[in-house]
Design a protein around this motif. Structure first.
Motif, PDB file in Angstrom:
ATOM      1  N   ALA A 192       0.838  -1.201   0.000  1.00  0.00           N
ATOM      2  CA  ALA A 192       0.000   0.000   0.000  1.00  0.00           C
ATOM      3  C   ALA A 192       0.872   1.250   0.000  1.00  0.00           C
ATOM      4  O   ALA A 192       1.949   1.269   0.612  1.00  0.00           O
ATOM      5  N   PRO A 193       0.439   2.322  -0.680  1.00  0.00           N
ATOM      6  CA  PRO A 193       1.250   3.538  -0.757  1.00  0.00           C
ATOM      7  C   PRO A 193       1.546   4.162   0.598  1.00  0.00           C
ATOM      8  O   PRO A 193       2.582   4.800   0.773  1.00  0.00           O
ATOM      9  N   ALA A 194       0.636   3.975   1.554  1.00  0.00           N
ATOM     10  CA  ALA A 194       0.817   4.572   2.875  1.00  0.00           C
ATOM     11  C   ALA A 194       0.538   3.523   3.942  1.00  0.00           C
ATOM     12  O   ALA A 194      -0.307   2.644   3.756  1.00  0.00           O
ATOM     13  N   PRO A 195       1.227   3.589   5.075  1.00  0.00           N
ATOM     14  CA  PRO A 195       0.938   2.653   6.160  1.00  0.00           C
ATOM     15  C   PRO A 195      -0.386   2.989   6.824  1.00  0.00           C
ATOM     16  O   PRO A 195      -0.805   4.155   6.848  1.00  0.00           O
ATOM     17  N   TYR A 196      -1.039   1.967   7.343  1.00  0.00           N
ATOM     18  CA  TYR A 196      -2.251   2.170   8.119  1.00  0.00           C
ATOM     19  C   TYR A 196      -1.844   2.712   9.482  1.00  0.00           C
ATOM     20  O   TYR A 196      -1.221   2.014  10.288  1.00  0.00           O
ATOM     21  N   ILE A 197      -2.180   3.973   9.719  1.00  0.00           N
ATOM     22  CA  ILE A 197      -1.823   4.653  10.964  1.00  0.00           C
ATOM     23  C   ILE A 197      -3.029   4.620  11.894  1.00  0.00           C
ATOM     24  O   ILE A 197      -4.061   5.230  11.614  1.00  0.00           O
ATOM     25  N   ARG A 198      -2.920   3.902  12.993  1.00  0.00           N
ATOM     26  CA  ARG A 198      -4.041   3.790  13.919  1.00  0.00           C
ATOM     27  C   ARG A 198      -4.105   4.945  14.915  1.00  0.00           C
ATOM     28  O   ARG A 198      -5.145   5.156  15.532  1.00  0.00           O
TER      29      ARG A 198
END
Length: 522
Positions: A367-373
């Motif tokens: 994915a282009p960006a990490p999943y930021i929680r």
């Protein structure tokens, strides 16, 4: 340097940003929206996370515009893809039939629908979208933000955006830091918040896991093994403390109880294999021959990266941890292809094929960006605490907020943290979003547009999901428009009952519910 002047500037292009832009533009104001990647939509698109929602989402518990987004996604499948007659007739079509969500879909469809939603305002000149651009500086005067400088990641050119209101809808609350807006990052202490599950001591580097997601299909009999990632041995052999085995293994930790839980790729002791978890394309929903395989998004415990923070640290530390998170995801894929034990006694699934096109054709296929929680969070006029919404602490119901600007519902769900703290999964009442949580303690014209509202690390676990982020952003966009029309400050809307009544009336007319019917906790 080019200068753009607008009414509302939205920095960051996540789900909250899209909702904020639509809200302000519907009210007749000019909007500039910037996004660091090529895709708007944040966690739904460039982070490749299908929506995490509550059980009642199909009937109530979301804003009208969020419902339009969901309906638009289903409508896109019906209009453009060869669904089977059974799937086409399904009122609540779930394209992937993933069990984590009632609407597991391809992120590219969400991108298309979001662009359909904003296109009328772009064509009319009310909305200007800039991507890929990221914020690099903010100008302030007293308690006001006067301008934000964004840099084109392809052109290298800088642009100054001047606006009456700014909304920070970046994944990590970057504008809060650039503009010197008072904020919290990481874990608060129990002494600070009084929350039973807060940390003993505050630690800004104690942050939830991030996840670099990827999509894959399975083509038996073929070999799509990727090159061995350079950190593979490190991750293959790693056994985290308080974990039931190797990180790259089929046995993980049950979030609610921390008991071991074993799920294989296509089989599971609880009947929920990983393949079905976030499956975004189920071939049985489509005419024969349309697709060679299901497609599933990998956002699993095995590629949660909690071994170093990425928010509020220097660029070197951030880059090191982001790269390690990408290496972990690639290592998980390589392990699945080559060494993962199969229930039939074999090892590896070499037919697993990384679908880089699903996430926009990135170089590494992730994915282009990490999943930021978890983001920086404003120090707000009012902060939502565990004791306001957690079912174990409030057996008779959640705190009622008279200044509500929306609603949401999700369990208090914290993933492992960089401190080594394990999952925290608590029952939670359907809750409201108080206006006070959108108001910084000092800054006059900056509003949060996502996970950066006034919540704690604990309550972020419930407020971080898709429909809540959308509601936060939409309320922020409409609040900016309301303040422009009335020529008042946001904090005046909360402190003056007549203004609050008028604003809440506007929200209701825009299809934003402010309270829940009587419901059981989730």
């Amino acid at each position: 340097m080019e200068v753009l002047r607008t009414d509302v500037a939205i920095i960051g292009g996540g789900l909250g940003a899209c909702a904020a832009a639509l809200g302000a533009a519907r009210a007749g104001y000019r909007v500039v929206l910037t996004e660091e990647t090529h895709w708007i939509g944040g966690q739904l698109t460039n982070q490749a996370v299908p929506p995490d929602e509550h059980p009642w989402i199909e009937d109530f518990g979301a804003t009208a515009s969020y419902r339009a987004l969901r309906n638009g996604i289903r409508g896109y499948y019906r209009a453009h893809l060869p669904l089977t007659p059974v799937a086409r007739a399904e009122k609540h079509l779930n394209p992937g039939n993933g069990w984590v969500s009632r609407l597991c879909h391809d992120p590219r469809i969400a991108v298309a629908v979001l662009h359909q939603m904003i296109a009328p305002y772009q064509l009319s000149g009310k909305m200007f979208v800039m991507h890929p651009h990221r914020p690099i500086a903010a100008w302030t005067h007293g308690d006001r933000v006067t301008g934000v400088v964004v840099r084109g990641l392809e052109s290298g050119r800088d642009t100054l955006i001047e606006a009456s209101f700014f909304i920070d809808a970046t994944p990590q609350g970057e504008l809060l830091d650039l503009a010197g807006v008072e904020h919290v990052v990481g874990a608060e202490s129990r002494a600070d918040t009084g929350e039973p599950h807060a940390a003993e001591t505050a630690d800004p580097k104690d942050q939830q896991a991030i996840t670099v997601c990827f999509a894959m299909e399975y083509l038996p009999g073929e070999d799509h093994t990727i090159d061995k990632p350079r950190q593979y041995e490190l991750w293959r052999d790693y056994r985290p403390p308080n974990w039931p085995g190797s990180l790259l293994g089929w046995t993980t930790s049950r979030p609610e109880t921390h008991e071991p839980l074993t799920r294989y790729l296509f089989e599971a002791e609880d009947g929920r294999p990983w393949w079905h978890f976030r499956r975004i394309l189920d071939v049985s929903n489509f005419e024969q021959g349309f697709a060679a395989s299901d497609i599933s998004v990998v956002n699993w415990p095995q590629n949660d990266y909690w071994f170093g923070p990425v928010c509020g640290v220097d660029e070197v530390e951030q880059a090191r941890n982001l790269e390690a998170a990408r290496q972990l995801s690639l290592s998980l894929l390589y392990w699945l292809q080559t060494e993962a034990p199969r229930p039939d006694g074999g090892v590896g699934y070499r037919g697993l094929h990384l679908r880089r096109d699903v996430v926009g054709g990135t170089v590494d296929g992730l994915a282009p960006a990490p999943y930021i929680r978890e983001s920086r969070r404003i120090r707000a006029e009012f902060t939502v605490l565990e004791q306001h919404i957690a079912h174990p602490l409030r057996p008779d119901g959640p705190e009622f907020f008279a200044d509500s600007v929306g609603i949401g519902c999700y369990r208090i769900d914290l993933h492992p943290r960089t401190s080594g703290a394990r999952y925290l999964d608590l029952g939670c009442w359907p809750f409201q979003i108080p206006l006070g949580s959108l108001l910084p303690v000092r800054a006059e014209n900056l509003l949060p547009g996502g996970k950066n509202l006034g919540v704690t690390q604990i309550t972020n676990g419930a407020y971080r999901v898709h429909h809540v982020e959308w509601n936060v952003g939409e309320a922020a966009g409409l609040l900016a428009a309301f303040c422009l029309e009335r020529k008042v400050l946001p904090r005046s809307v909360r402190s003056r009952k007549t203004l609050l009544d008028d604003f809440q009336s506007l929200l209701r007319k825009q299809g934003i519910p402010l309270s829940w019917p009587s419901l059981s906790p989730l």
